[in-house]
Design an enzyme around this catalytic site. Sequence first.
Site, PDB file in Angstrom:
ATOM      1  N   SER A   1     -35.377  16.054  -8.927  1.00  0.00           N
ATOM      2  CA  SER A   1     -36.068  17.147  -9.620  1.00  0.00           C
ATOM      3  C   SER A   1     -37.447  17.321  -9.000  1.00  0.00           C
ATOM      4  O   SER A   1     -38.026  16.376  -8.448  1.00  0.00           O
ATOM      5  CB  SER A   1     -36.224  16.812 -11.113  1.00  0.00           C
ATOM      6  OG  SER A   1     -37.090  17.734 -11.743  1.00  0.00           O
TER       7      SER A   1
ATOM      8  N   TYR B   1     -39.996   9.635 -16.595  1.00  0.00           N
ATOM      9  CA  TYR B   1     -39.013  10.560 -16.021  1.00  0.00           C
ATOM     10  C   TYR B   1     -39.359  10.847 -14.563  1.00  0.00           C
ATOM     11  O   TYR B   1     -38.486  10.826 -13.683  1.00  0.00           O
ATOM     12  CB  TYR B   1     -38.970  11.852 -16.823  1.00  0.00           C
ATOM     13  CG  TYR B   1     -37.979  12.869 -16.296  1.00  0.00           C
ATOM     14  CD1 TYR B   1     -36.612  12.624 -16.331  1.00  0.00           C
ATOM     15  CD2 TYR B   1     -38.412  14.076 -15.757  1.00  0.00           C
ATOM     16  CE1 TYR B   1     -35.700  13.551 -15.844  1.00  0.00           C
ATOM     17  CE2 TYR B   1     -37.510  15.014 -15.266  1.00  0.00           C
ATOM     18  CZ  TYR B   1     -36.153  14.745 -15.315  1.00  0.00           C
ATOM     19  OH  TYR B   1     -35.250  15.662 -14.826  1.00  0.00           O
TER      20      TYR B   1
END
Length: 205
Positions: free
Chosen positions: A63, A88
């Site tokens: 990502s 994350y």
Amino acid sequence: MTEERQLNVLINNAGIMMCPYSKTADGFEMQLGVNHLGHFLLTFLLLDLMKRSAPARIINVSSMAHSWGSIQLDDINSERHYHSRRAYGQSKLANILSTRALAKRLKGTGVNVYVIHPGVVRTELKRHMNIPLLVMWKIVRPFTKTVVQGAQTSIYCAVEPELDAESGGYYSNCSPASCSRAARDDVMAEKLWVLSCQMLGITWE
């Protein structure tokens, strides 16, 4: 998998995002365990079959959020301090670094590896977002991708003939893309590789 004779494409796409602090059954911080270590172990277990099936490709889904975090080697499970967004980011950064390290190890085997940013996709991945982020999501939602659109870069890296000579790169919107400076740190990639193997109790030559 003992019954399978051939595996040409592996797409590591399991993921969770910004969840409350918890650990996997093996004691890993949940986002690191699901987003990075699970992919790392699955790839390890399937790699001999993929080598026998070559040409083959491995696609790791990362990502653009990899820029949110850094690799905390001395607190990899975020036990001393947990911030869901940074954890994350760490897991997504780990996807890119481990892809770079794996590409070097697979050189000459006929197995190529790629890492991708799928875009901001309309899935349930956002279910743990806090209120300010959910407000922002409503604003940007018209510019996000459907699930089908979000899958296109993974498919591109899985089948595009022009990528036959490429391995270890980062892609977005079916094209090579720029990643953060931290994601290009090959020294950290090797340190993370060693630590990941230690955490999983595996020996990866």
